[in-house]
Design a protein around this motif. Sequence first.
Motif, PDB file in Angstrom:
ATOM      1  N   THR A  59     -28.341  56.323  44.950  1.00  0.00           N
ATOM      2  CA  THR A  59     -28.194  55.207  45.878  1.00  0.00           C
ATOM      3  C   THR A  59     -28.365  53.883  45.154  1.00  0.00           C
ATOM      4  O   THR A  59     -27.578  52.955  45.352  1.00  0.00           O
ATOM      5  N   VAL A  60     -29.383  53.830  44.304  1.00  0.00           N
ATOM      6  CA  VAL A  60     -29.615  52.586  43.578  1.00  0.00           C
ATOM      7  C   VAL A  60     -28.438  52.294  42.666  1.00  0.00           C
ATOM      8  O   VAL A  60     -27.981  51.148  42.551  1.00  0.00           O
ATOM      9  N   ARG A  61     -27.902  53.356  42.035  1.00  0.00           N
ATOM     10  CA  ARG A  61     -26.740  53.150  41.172  1.00  0.00           C
ATOM     11  C   ARG A  61     -25.573  52.590  41.995  1.00  0.00           C
ATOM     12  O   ARG A  61     -24.933  51.607  41.616  1.00  0.00           O
ATOM     13  N   ALA A  62     -25.350  53.202  43.168  1.00  0.00           N
ATOM     14  CA  ALA A  62     -24.246  52.727  44.020  1.00  0.00           C
ATOM     15  C   ALA A  62     -24.501  51.285  44.458  1.00  0.00           C
ATOM     16  O   ALA A  62     -23.571  50.490  44.592  1.00  0.00           O
ATOM     17  N   LEU A  63     -25.774  50.985  44.675  1.00  0.00           N
ATOM     18  CA  LEU A  63     -26.114  49.618  45.075  1.00  0.00           C
ATOM     19  C   LEU A  63     -25.718  48.632  43.994  1.00  0.00           C
ATOM     20  O   LEU A  63     -25.060  47.616  44.253  1.00  0.00           O
ATOM     21  N   PHE A  64     -26.062  48.969  42.754  1.00  0.00           N
ATOM     22  CA  PHE A  64     -25.733  48.059  41.664  1.00  0.00           C
ATOM     23  C   PHE A  64     -24.224  47.958  41.479  1.00  0.00           C
ATOM     24  O   PHE A  64     -23.677  46.872  41.272  1.00  0.00           O
ATOM     25  N   GLU A  65     -23.550  49.105  41.593  1.00  0.00           N
ATOM     26  CA  GLU A  65     -22.091  49.073  41.487  1.00  0.00           C
ATOM     27  C   GLU A  65     -21.503  48.213  42.591  1.00  0.00           C
ATOM     28  O   GLU A  65     -20.608  47.399  42.382  1.00  0.00           O
ATOM     29  N   GLY A  66     -22.032  48.414  43.780  1.00  0.00           N
ATOM     30  CA  GLY A  66     -21.540  47.645  44.925  1.00  0.00           C
ATOM     31  C   GLY A  66     -21.723  46.155  44.701  1.00  0.00           C
ATOM     32  O   GLY A  66     -20.839  45.358  45.018  1.00  0.00           O
ATOM     33  N   ILE A  67     -22.868  45.823  44.139  1.00  0.00           N
ATOM     34  CA  ILE A  67     -23.129  44.408  43.893  1.00  0.00           C
ATOM     35  C   ILE A  67     -22.223  43.890  42.787  1.00  0.00           C
ATOM     36  O   ILE A  67     -21.631  42.817  42.891  1.00  0.00           O
ATOM     37  N   ALA A  68     -22.077  44.697  41.744  1.00  0.00           N
ATOM     38  CA  ALA A  68     -21.290  44.259  40.592  1.00  0.00           C
ATOM     39  C   ALA A  68     -19.814  44.130  40.947  1.00  0.00           C
ATOM     40  O   ALA A  68     -19.157  43.146  40.599  1.00  0.00           O
ATOM     41  N   SER A  69     -19.286  45.121  41.629  1.00  0.00           N
ATOM     42  CA  SER A  69     -17.833  45.119  41.820  1.00  0.00           C
ATOM     43  C   SER A  69     -17.418  44.935  43.271  1.00  0.00           C
ATOM     44  O   SER A  69     -16.430  44.286  43.574  1.00  0.00           O
ATOM     45  N   GLY A  70     -18.163  45.521  44.166  1.00  0.00           N
ATOM     46  CA  GLY A  70     -17.676  45.601  45.544  1.00  0.00           C
ATOM     47  C   GLY A  70     -18.014  44.409  46.411  1.00  0.00           C
ATOM     48  O   GLY A  70     -17.757  44.426  47.604  1.00  0.00           O
ATOM     49  N   GLY A  71     -18.587  43.391  45.807  1.00  0.00           N
ATOM     50  CA  GLY A  71     -18.915  42.227  46.636  1.00  0.00           C
ATOM     51  C   GLY A  71     -19.918  42.555  47.729  1.00  0.00           C
ATOM     52  O   GLY A  71     -19.867  41.992  48.819  1.00  0.00           O
ATOM     53  N   LEU A  72     -20.824  43.482  47.430  1.00  0.00           N
ATOM     54  CA  LEU A  72     -21.800  43.877  48.439  1.00  0.00           C
ATOM     55  C   LEU A  72     -22.653  42.689  48.869  1.00  0.00           C
ATOM     56  O   LEU A  72     -22.955  42.528  50.051  1.00  0.00           O
ATOM     57  N   LEU A  73     -22.986  41.847  47.909  1.00  0.00           N
ATOM     58  CA  LEU A  73     -23.812  40.686  48.258  1.00  0.00           C
ATOM     59  C   LEU A  73     -23.064  39.755  49.201  1.00  0.00           C
ATOM     60  O   LEU A  73     -23.622  39.236  50.160  1.00  0.00           O
ATOM     61  N   LEU A  74     -21.766  39.594  48.917  1.00  0.00           N
ATOM     62  CA  LEU A  74     -20.957  38.738  49.771  1.00  0.00           C
ATOM     63  C   LEU A  74     -20.909  39.310  51.183  1.00  0.00           C
ATOM     64  O   LEU A  74     -21.022  38.597  52.188  1.00  0.00           O
ATOM     65  N   LYS A  75     -20.758  40.633  51.258  1.00  0.00           N
ATOM     66  CA  LYS A  75     -20.703  41.289  52.562  1.00  0.00           C
ATOM     67  C   LYS A  75     -22.035  41.119  53.288  1.00  0.00           C
ATOM     68  O   LYS A  75     -22.079  40.865  54.500  1.00  0.00           O
ATOM     69  N   ALA A  76     -23.122  41.291  52.539  1.00  0.00           N
ATOM     70  CA  ALA A  76     -24.435  41.103  53.146  1.00  0.00           C
ATOM     71  C   ALA A  76     -24.569  39.686  53.669  1.00  0.00           C
ATOM     72  O   ALA A  76     -25.061  39.450  54.776  1.00  0.00           O
ATOM     73  N   TRP A  77     -24.080  38.748  52.894  1.00  0.00           N
ATOM     74  CA  TRP A  77     -24.177  37.356  53.306  1.00  0.00           C
ATOM     75  C   TRP A  77     -23.343  37.096  54.570  1.00  0.00           C
ATOM     76  O   TRP A  77     -23.803  36.398  55.495  1.00  0.00           O
ATOM     77  N   THR A  78     -22.145  37.697  54.618  1.00  0.00           N
ATOM     78  CA  THR A  78     -21.330  37.578  55.830  1.00  0.00           C
ATOM     79  C   THR A  78     -22.120  38.054  57.046  1.00  0.00           C
ATOM     80  O   THR A  78     -22.161  37.382  58.088  1.00  0.00           O
ATOM     81  N   SER A  79     -22.753  39.208  56.897  1.00  0.00           N
ATOM     82  CA  SER A  79     -23.534  39.739  58.012  1.00  0.00           C
ATOM     83  C   SER A  79     -24.699  38.818  58.359  1.00  0.00           C
ATOM     84  O   SER A  79     -24.946  38.526  59.532  1.00  0.00           O
ATOM     85  N   ILE A  80     -25.404  38.379  57.330  1.00  0.00           N
ATOM     86  CA  ILE A  80     -26.590  37.558  57.580  1.00  0.00           C
ATOM     87  C   ILE A  80     -26.209  36.266  58.290  1.00  0.00           C
ATOM     88  O   ILE A  80     -26.900  35.813  59.198  1.00  0.00           O
ATOM     89  N   ARG A  81     -25.084  35.704  57.903  1.00  0.00           N
ATOM     90  CA  ARG A  81     -24.656  34.462  58.524  1.00  0.00           C
ATOM     91  C   ARG A  81     -24.458  34.638  60.037  1.00  0.00           C
ATOM     92  O   ARG A  81     -25.004  33.882  60.843  1.00  0.00           O
TER      93      ARG A  81
END
Lengths: 311, 292, 292, 266, 266
Positions: free
Chosen positions: B75-97
């Motif tokens: 899960t942690v690996r997928a998290l880092f991959e998601g952050i690195a490539s999948g724009g996971l942080l951007l998606k999280a930010w969209t949700s948070i907004r």
Amino acid sequence: ETSEVTLARQFGIGYLPLTVMNNNQLVEKQLKAAGLADTKVTWSRFGSGSAANDALLSGQLNFAAGGTGPAIILWDKTRTNVKVHGVAALSSMPNLLVSIAPEIKTIKDFTEKDKIAMAGAGSSVQTVYLQMAAAKEWGKENYKKLNSLMVNLPHPEGLNAMLSGSAGIRSTFTTPPFQYMALDKEGVHVVLNSYDIMGGANTFLMVWGTDKFRTENPKTFKAVLDALKEATDWINANPREAAELYVKDTGGKEAVEFIEKMIRDPEIHYTLAPERVLPYAQFMNDVGTLKNRPEAWTDLFFPEIHDLKGS
Amino acid sequence: MPDSIEMRRPRPEVHYEPIASESFGIVEKPLSAWERVSNIGGIRKLFILVVLAVIWQVYANNLNNPLIFPTFVDTVRALFEGIASGGLLLKAWTSIRVLLVGYAVGIALAALLTVLAITTRIGTDILETLTAMFNPLPAIALLPLALIWFGLGEGSLVFVLVHSVLWAVALNTHSGFLSVSPTLRMVGRNYGLGGFRYVWRILIPAAFASILSGLKIGWAFAWRTLIAAELVFGVSSGSGGLGWFIYQNKNMLEIPSVFAGLFMVILIGLFVENVIFNSLEKCTIRRWGMQS
Amino acid sequence: MPDSIEMRRPRPEVHYEPIASESFGIVEKPLSAWERVSNIGGIRKLFILVVLAVIWQVYANNLNNPLIFPTFVDTVRALFEGIASGGLLLKAWTSIRVLLVGYAVGIALAALLTVLAITTRIGTDILETLTAMFNPLPAIALLPLALIWFGLGEGSLVFVLVHSVLWAVALNTHSGFLSVSPTLRMVGRNYGLGGFRYVWRILIPAAFASILSGLKIGWAFAWRTLIAAELVFGVSSGSGGLGWFIYQNKNMLEIPSVFAGLFMVILIGLFVENVIFNSLEKCTIRRWGMQS
Amino acid sequence: MNQHDVQGSLLEVQGVTLQYKTVEHLITATYKVSFSVESGDRFVLLGPSGCGKSSLLKAVGGYLTPIEGTIRLQGREVQRPGPDRMMVFQEFDQLLPWKTIAENVAFPLHASGKLNKREAREKALEYIAKVNLTKFADSHPHMLSGGMKQRVAIARGMAMEPAILLMDEPFAALDALTRRKMQDELLQLWDDTKFTVLFVTHSIPEAIRIGSRILLLTPHPGQVKAELNSLARDEHDPALHQALEDKINHMLFADKVEDEREVHHA
Amino acid sequence: MNQHDVQGSLLEVQGVTLQYKTVEHLITATYKVSFSVESGDRFVLLGPSGCGKSSLLKAVGGYLTPIEGTIRLQGREVQRPGPDRMMVFQEFDQLLPWKTIAENVAFPLHASGKLNKREAREKALEYIAKVNLTKFADSHPHMLSGGMKQRVAIARGMAMEPAILLMDEPFAALDALTRRKMQDELLQLWDDTKFTVLFVTHSIPEAIRIGSRILLLTPHPGQVKAELNSLARDEHDPALHQALEDKINHMLFADKVEDEREVHHA
Ligand SMILES: Nc1ncnc2c1ncn2[C@@H]1O[C@H](COP(=O)(O)OP(=O)(O)OP(=O)(O)O)[C@@H](O)[C@H]1O
Ligand SMILES: Nc1ncnc2c1ncn2[C@@H]1O[C@H](COP(=O)(O)OP(=O)(O)OP(=O)(O)O)[C@@H](O)[C@H]1O
Ligand SMILES: O=[N+]([O-])[O-]
Ligand SMILES: [Mg+2]
Ligand SMILES: [Mg+2]
């Protein structure tokens, strides 16, 4: 004519023509050709067909896409008001009832303890297929014979449950791509193919809209239909590129080869012409799900595609 | 007779010379190293988190069914991959907004309703009735109305978020207001405060402990609702938020990514609880001695 | 000089002969008929409900989109039809049964966690951490684990219900416990009460207002979750509850029936609030003067 | 004397410094306070407002841990509160709001395992009568006036007939006559059961009347100024009373004047 | 005399019956109480615990509506509370816990629009000094002892310099000397600003010392027993003081004996 046209797509390979329309901006292109360059095109995605229907009925959405079943039910319910009709078919694909239980080879092998996972158990397309199969096997009056085995689980959960052996689920009636993922695993085999029930290829997904929008915005309507036609033709001409586009669109995690193989699968048709929609709808009327009985496939679709070879 | 005990032992009177308080020096109780470490809340919590992560890893390993329950490491690996490539942080930010907008509107409406409820009797009845009626309704029930009123897109999401924040916050706030000590209320009214000023200057600080737990519950349920709603509402523009990320990965059976998305929610939850709500507690109710 | 005012006006001293308190008779302030009627909470609430029903009817009529938002009259008709033929009551009962089990288990677990939290420091950390982590997770995130642990059917439903009740109740209860006045705590400990008895005899009654709003919020969220979960979870067709009823009718576009199902939820909510929670409030915090 | 020192007293407070640590401040309530209470003492703590009387009582009750010094009860260090040291608090909110007056008095009797339910209620009613609240036995505390609440707390403390009764300004909210009656009840009870009482008051006459030994504390932070013997119970000479009162007054007053000067310069 | 009757008094309480209605009980706190307070009076309510003193004060404050009778302030019926009648409550929890001591005193000065923020704080600090709490000006109330809290409330009430000051046993929690100082401060303030004060106490000497006029109430439910003049401020003859004290004592005591007999027979 409207200044904005809204379309919905959903997740999955069956919606590939819409994916292409979206990514290649085909609607914009056709609108421009029709002299409507200023019309804004908005794409939405919904997690379920019923959310898309809500959006359509509340006037927020002009073109909904989804399973044939919900479309026909909506057609039935709106005869007297907004008059929803099919715009065109999207794709025909088999839906497979797959099982990991070696002793279950046909639907006759199901016993009371063999649950079948399916999305929207009781009302979904898969439900109707299974009822048709039961009617075929045990007579029309017994079409509900397998209903008690149906268990409601979304497609991914149903597949996972079967593959992991949790919760006693050993069979699932599902759709592409889940059924192909399932068949990749050892011991999973097909119990029932929707094409066998229908006697051949059968439209699985389609696009629909309201009569109101069509009559008020004939040019826009035509442009969308043309874009859909262009996308469909392009997919059939360029399966490899279409597969690449699909993989890119979904985040690039799947193998292009796997997708291309599906697109090239002779069982899968990308066509605007409805296939075997009428018998499906008539069965629904026979069992009382529909109040209105369509007498021809053209009753279900707008005239713009009546010249196609539908059924 | 009655004074026999005192009579038995005459005690001398004693006189002391008190010293000036400046000359006390600072008196501190010495603590052992272990006590000092375990006194730091952050370390204790970190310890709990590590234990949970280990349990997760071991259980998932034993289960050995990555389609259902991937390991912590995956899960942690997928998290880092998601952050690195999948724009996971951007998606999280969209949700948070979206979440923050819904949360803020929900709180504002809750404030309005409770002010009304505390100042008029019919307001109380309205609040109680509306809460009893609407609070149990699932977000999906609101979908049609949301679509009519707010169309596709964020407006509708905000609407269901408001629904999940409003009632919980209003309920807790109102109950907190009612529990304010009669003396404090009288003091407030003695100052000539009325209506909004009375609520703002007296009732809100006095009921702050209740309000804070309402806010915490509202925050959590806003997340739940947002993620569930993103699946149903989907996305109308952009790339969607965390809920859509989870949904999409689920459909592709990318289960580690699904869990990475959920893990992101957990991390945000831990941050909000331990940084935001905890500091808020420290500078309010703890400082005021209203909660131990 | 300082007493100039008193000097100015010498007043006579007065003596009265007090009468025996038995001879007071009963003094009651007369109220107008309107006051007396509007003093009855039930009537005021009924009035609000009627107003809401009228708004619903008028708005739905104007909207004239029965597939999105049916009128009140149509909904009530569908409700009666559902009760008469569709076994709506049976379905409601199925839901309520599961709900009560989940609710009870959730409360029990919340009690356990908060007792732990209030008696040990690490317990507090555990409660805070778990709540911050799990409370924001949507029910769907629990689905895989629920399937592994409880299989299809009610076990899994109960599991997600517990998830939606537990954290809200625990949060409110714990915050209530922390807000109990130091004097009352000292009194309890003076009696030699410790552990569970201390919580049961002192903290729970003292924090009852907070606990009650936790219970109300938990109850409402249990409903939301149940209805949402019945859509997703493995209900064998034919045996579902209200959520299933709503879902099926939604799929069949039997919108008045969908609203009838939701209306049923509202009616149950009103009943629980006005009969159960209200009586509970009356014989506890109101009677004890802990809430006005 | 010698024997007493060897045996140890009932309660031995030795060099006790009490502090409150809050988010922002560190407040010293008492500094190196020492005194010892013999079994059967009526020991009075006397001192100006804020000098740490309540804090000392709470430390003896086991609610507050000294950061320096020790508190020993019958030779064992005080660790936690317990029903052997019933406390009458200074605050009006010390009654359990969810119990009626009778239940409030009966509950500790029952909860501490002293009596069964019926006996506890009987004894409770007996003590409620002593504080003139029979009419209100079945009312809840929120229906009582401040003084009435304090009387219930007094009844509750006395009904327990504990080894040590800790009373924090129990009569402050009472009118002169009710107060007199309560004092009499307390002394009566003491005559009957010879318990030990540690009593905080700010009234010098009350200290002389109630106490057998009086501890004088300096203003905040409290240090011991003196430990005095009070007058014998049968000593009714008003002159002697006045003399002791004046003496105590003077000892407290000297500080007070300083204190005031300090403040006015501040 | 005649003129005064025609003009009307500052505060006119006429036949006021006060009741509390709870879920189970209907409690009469006072029965047909009448008295009138002239501008500049230091009016003391005296009576046994539970006789309805606090209730009367709350009714004048506007927190409690009489079920019978009227309360008129300057001719207009009292409808709601207001900063013209600052109240010092009997309860220890009357300070706003979220404000420091200085803020607690300054807040009403500012909130009622009397002073701006800076002025309010200055005045607050001045009165905090008067009650000897300068050291604690920036502490929060939970860090104070019971008596210190009451002193803050007194400072708050006095700083407002209201037309009428309502004080409910404000000095009960104070030691003899602090109490003396507070009494002096009150009288000093009265000399300076000649406000009217309505004062509840249970101490007869305090009533005589502070009050210009004294209302005696019977035990629960409170009725007026007598309305007396106190001694002049410059009257220092201890014999006169003792005489008045004895007189009041006797008037209250007569009731008390009856009351006790009642209870013992119950
Ligand atoms: N909870 C608390 N937190 C911080 N400081 C406190 C607390 N309680 C008391 N104090 C401080 O400790 C000192 C002593 O307080 P304590 O209550 O023991 O005084 P006291 O002698 O009982 O006074 P009083 O006669 O007014 O009741 C005071 O200066 C007070 O400021
Ligand atoms: N909130 C309340 N609810 C019900 N009854 C009350 C309430 N407050 C006071 N009473 C009753 O009213 C009567 C008068 O109470 P009040 O507080 O006015 O007395 P008091 O004269 O101030 O007494 P004390 O000197 O003890 O403070 C009492 O018998 C009490 O039981
Ligand atoms: O509303 N929800 O409980 O997710
Ligand atoms: Mg004290
Ligand atoms: Mg009072």
